[in-house]
Design a protein around this motif. Structure first.
Motif, PDB file in Angstrom:
ATOM      1  N   GLY A   1       2.176  23.826  -3.297  1.00 28.60           N
ATOM      2  CA  GLY A   1       1.610  22.835  -2.385  1.00 28.60           C
ATOM      3  C   GLY A   1       0.390  22.174  -2.974  1.00 28.60           C
ATOM      4  O   GLY A   1      -0.067  22.515  -4.051  1.00 28.60           O
TER       5      GLY A   1
ATOM      6  N   GLN B   1       4.217  22.859   3.695  1.00 26.65           N
ATOM      7  CA  GLN B   1       5.212  22.964   4.755  1.00 26.65           C
ATOM      8  C   GLN B   1       6.551  23.256   4.127  1.00 26.65           C
ATOM      9  O   GLN B   1       6.889  22.738   3.088  1.00 26.65           O
ATOM     10  CB  GLN B   1       5.300  21.656   5.525  1.00 26.65           C
ATOM     11  N   THR B   2       7.311  24.078   4.800  1.00 24.22           N
ATOM     12  CA  THR B   2       8.646  24.350   4.287  1.00 24.22           C
ATOM     13  C   THR B   2       9.526  23.189   4.674  1.00 24.22           C
ATOM     14  O   THR B   2       9.467  22.689   5.774  1.00 24.22           O
ATOM     15  CB  THR B   2       9.232  25.600   4.923  1.00 24.22           C
ATOM     16  N   TYR B   3      10.380  22.803   3.768  1.00 28.35           N
ATOM     17  CA  TYR B   3      11.238  21.643   4.053  1.00 28.35           C
ATOM     18  C   TYR B   3      12.453  22.124   4.810  1.00 28.35           C
ATOM     19  O   TYR B   3      13.231  22.908   4.330  1.00 28.35           O
ATOM     20  CB  TYR B   3      11.661  20.989   2.746  1.00 28.35           C
TER      21      TYR B   3
ATOM     22  N   PRO C   1      15.912  20.763   6.349  1.00 32.65           N
ATOM     23  CA  PRO C   1      16.722  19.538   6.262  1.00 32.65           C
ATOM     24  C   PRO C   1      16.987  18.968   7.643  1.00 32.65           C
ATOM     25  O   PRO C   1      17.577  19.612   8.481  1.00 32.65           O
ATOM     26  CB  PRO C   1      18.002  20.000   5.587  1.00 32.65           C
TER      27      PRO C   1
ATOM     28  N   THR D   1      18.183  15.707   7.886  1.00 32.59           N
ATOM     29  CA  THR D   1      19.258  14.719   7.772  1.00 32.59           C
ATOM     30  C   THR D   1      20.591  15.413   7.961  1.00 32.59           C
ATOM     31  O   THR D   1      20.684  16.630   7.944  1.00 32.59           O
ATOM     32  CB  THR D   1      19.237  14.053   6.406  1.00 32.59           C
TER      33      THR D   1
ATOM     34  N   GLN E   1      23.024  15.498   6.051  1.00 25.82           N
ATOM     35  CA  GLN E   1      23.752  15.841   4.831  1.00 25.82           C
ATOM     36  C   GLN E   1      24.023  17.331   4.789  1.00 25.82           C
ATOM     37  O   GLN E   1      23.145  18.135   5.016  1.00 25.82           O
ATOM     38  CB  GLN E   1      22.918  15.470   3.607  1.00 25.82           C
TER      39      GLN E   1
ATOM     40  N   PHE F   1      24.681  21.018   3.349  1.00 20.88           N
ATOM     41  CA  PHE F   1      24.050  21.749   2.270  1.00 20.88           C
ATOM     42  C   PHE F   1      25.111  22.041   1.239  1.00 20.88           C
ATOM     43  O   PHE F   1      26.063  22.770   1.478  1.00 20.88           O
ATOM     44  CB  PHE F   1      23.466  23.037   2.851  1.00 20.88           C
ATOM     45  N   TYR F   2      25.037  21.376   0.118  1.00 18.80           N
ATOM     46  CA  TYR F   2      26.128  21.452  -0.843  1.00 18.80           C
ATOM     47  C   TYR F   2      26.055  22.653  -1.742  1.00 18.80           C
ATOM     48  O   TYR F   2      26.867  22.799  -2.625  1.00 18.80           O
ATOM     49  CB  TYR F   2      26.130  20.181  -1.703  1.00 18.80           C
TER      50      TYR F   2
ATOM     51  N   ASN G   1      23.965  25.532  -4.199  1.00 18.82           N
ATOM     52  CA  ASN G   1      23.073  25.468  -5.343  1.00 18.82           C
ATOM     53  C   ASN G   1      23.759  24.997  -6.585  1.00 18.82           C
ATOM     54  O   ASN G   1      23.115  24.657  -7.555  1.00 18.82           O
ATOM     55  CB  ASN G   1      22.509  26.866  -5.608  1.00 18.82           C
TER      56      ASN G   1
ATOM     57  N   GLU H   1      29.252  20.269  -5.606  1.00 15.56           N
ATOM     58  CA  GLU H   1      28.918  18.969  -5.044  1.00 15.56           C
ATOM     59  C   GLU H   1      30.151  18.077  -5.006  1.00 15.56           C
ATOM     60  O   GLU H   1      30.996  18.139  -5.883  1.00 15.56           O
ATOM     61  CB  GLU H   1      27.815  18.318  -5.870  1.00 15.56           C
TER      62      GLU H   1
ATOM     63  N   GLU I   1      31.027  10.661  -1.824  1.00 18.84           N
ATOM     64  CA  GLU I   1      29.677  10.606  -1.248  1.00 18.84           C
ATOM     65  C   GLU I   1      29.273   9.199  -0.923  1.00 18.84           C
ATOM     66  O   GLU I   1      28.590   8.952   0.062  1.00 18.84           O
ATOM     67  CB  GLU I   1      28.682  11.206  -2.240  1.00 18.84           C
TER      68      GLU I   1
END
Lengths: 312, 203
Positions: free
Chosen positions: B10, B17-19, B21, B23, B25, B27-28, B30, B35, B41
């Protein structure tokens, strides 16, 4: 690439956030755990760029290649989400306020037409002499949609006729080698200006004569737009057959639109008694009669004025 | 010692802050292999594009109302560029006019169809249908490269192609919006729009 990154690539990465990167690369932003400050010495460290993005997530910079960076940069994800929410807000604003300026539901009434109605109405505009009953049918206080009654005014024909008139004028000017695309815009705006002037003049005279009619503004625009049909016919005949054809067809259409306007407006402007043909004495009704005649007589004049320069 | 797996990334003066998601989209995962392909897409589905093109090219085939549910602008974009390119081959550099006329035409059709139909229609759907039905116009402008269209044959060909384009467009609109008895009424403004494109091709 600093050694911490390479070491991190070897160990199983515990990532708290998803990544859409196409190339597996270690994050250069994943700094040495003992480092207290961000490493801004390299050009790749885009931590400050992420800080300025809306939302301020403190997100580390991602891959080094520029193309992948644009697609996978979380800043662009945020920007896309922000942009789409902005677009949604804008659309809501437009939807809320559009009813204040343009009464959409009232307009929908004027476009509830079908092919049979349009055919009959066009026939009526060209040959109104045999039609007997000009009264619009009502259904529980609201006039019936144009689909069901040929006497009801509609806005489809005037709108299409106006656009066709502008295109035909462009065509006519093109055959005389006077065409350029901005002339189309000029024709369109001058015809629209004349229409606006006409509507305002009639509304003003209705106001001065203090006539109580149920002639709404949109009705008036619809009636005044019917003359474009005759104008198109005249110009097309003029293109095909020269001045003789133009004058013949325009003359015929002028007569027809004169009769059509008188018979239609008589029902709207004159009081019921006079409309049924019973002559009622009184200055009021005479004034209304003169007004109807004036509006109907203005139509052929305007038809000639707006088309004579197109036919040589 | 601090957990080595969670380095401090940070900023110094802001809390980290933890992100999460937000949106839509998915979660594809790791891995690179999980993908989805690029075209999927981006939403470009070649099979659908081909089906819609075939619908346009067979004017007498009954259209399926559901094909226009996904508004895809990739096909129309390609067709507009192809139209501009064939005009370029004939020596007319008029991309600006094509763009302007298609924008105004799409806007006009959008307003008209919203007023005329019971259900509304989105702008993307209108733009997509009008763009797909531009395909026969590309045939016309490629003819114009070789032969001049200003004779009687040219006039007949132009009229035929305008009719073909507007008939297909009105057929798709009618089936997608369930408007009965209004096909000619929808075809007429489409014919005006394609007529303007034909004017550009011919003159």
């Amino acid at each position: 690439m600093h050694p911490a990154g390479l070491a991190a690539a070897g160990t199983p990465r515990l990532r708290k956030w998803p990544s859409k990167r196409r190339v597996p690369m270690s994050q250069p932003g994943m700094a040495d755990p003992h480092q207290l400050f961000d490493d801004t010495s390299s050009a790749h460290s885009r931590g400050y760029g992420a800080q300025r993005a809306p939302g301020n997530l403190g997100y580390p910079a991602t891959s080094a290649s520029p193309q992948a960076a644009f697609l996978t940069n979380p800043v662009s994800d945020m920007a896309v989400a922000y942009g789409s929410s902005l677009a949604a807000q804008g659309k809501e604003l437009v939807d809320k306020n559009i009813d204040r300026f343009i009464p959409v539901s009232k307009l929908k009434y004027y476009f509830a037409v079908d092919t049979v109605y349009v055919g009959k109405k066009l026939g009526l505009l060209i040959f109104p002499y045999l039609h007997q009953d000009w009264e619009v049918q009502y259904q529980q206080d609201t006039p019936v949609a144009p689909r069901f009654d040929v006497n009801a005014p509609d806005l489809y024909i005037p709108a299409m006729a106006f656009i066709t008139y502008v295109l035909v004028a462009g065509l006519a000017l093109g055959t005389q080698d006077r065409f350029s695309p901005d002339l189309l815009g000029l024709q369109a705006s001058s015809a629209l200006a004349w229409l606006t002037v006409e509507v305002l003049a009639i509304l003003l005279s209705l106001y001065l004569v203090t006539v109580n009619t149920d002639l709404t503004t949109i009705d008036l625009v619809a009636f005044l737009g019917y003359k474009y049909v005759g104008m198109i016919g005249g110009v097309l005949m003029g293109l095909l057959f020269g001045k003789i054809g133009y004058y013949l067809v325009l003359g015929w259409c002028c007569m027809s639109i004169f009769v059509f306007m008188i018979r239609t407006l008589r029902l709207k402007i004159l009081s019921e008694a006079a409309a049924e043909g019973v002559p009622v004495r009184g200055a009021r009704n005479q004034l209304r009669m003169y007004l109807t005649m004036a509006v109907a007589a203005a139509q052929p004049l305007l038809m000639y004025w707006l088309t004579f320069h197109l036919v040589r | 010692m601090m957990q080595p797996q969670q380095p401090y990334t940070g900023q110094i003066y802001q809390p980290t802050q933890t992100y999460t998601p937000t949106t839509s989209q998915p979660f594809y995962g790791n891995n690179f292999e999980d993908e989805p392909p690029l075209l999927e897409e981006l939403g470009i589905n070649f099979d659908h594009i081909w089906q819609k093109t075939l619908t346009v090219l067979h004017p007498l085939k009954v259209a399926d109302g559901s094909i226009m549910n996904e508004t895809d602008l990739a096909g129309p974009m390609v067709f507009c560029l192809a139209f501009g390119a064939t005009l370029l081959l004939a020596g007319k550099i008029q991309f600006g006019y094509v763009y302007g006329i298609s924008a105004i035409g799409c806007l006009g059709m959008f307003c008209l169809l919203n007023l005329m139909s019971m259900t509304g229609v989105s702008f993307g759907c209108v733009a997509s249908v009008l763009g797909y039905c531009l395909l026969p116009m590309i045939l016309l402008s490629s003819f114009a490269v070789i032969f001049s269209l200003q004779g009687m044959i040219g006039v007949l060909l132009t009229a035929g192609i305008i009719g073909w384009c507007s008939f297909s467009a009105s057929k798709i609109f009618i089936s997608a919006l369930a408007m009965e008895g209004q096909q000619l009424l929808v075809a007429y403004p489409c014919a005006l729009l394609y007529g303007v494109f034909a004017l550009i091709s011919v003159f």
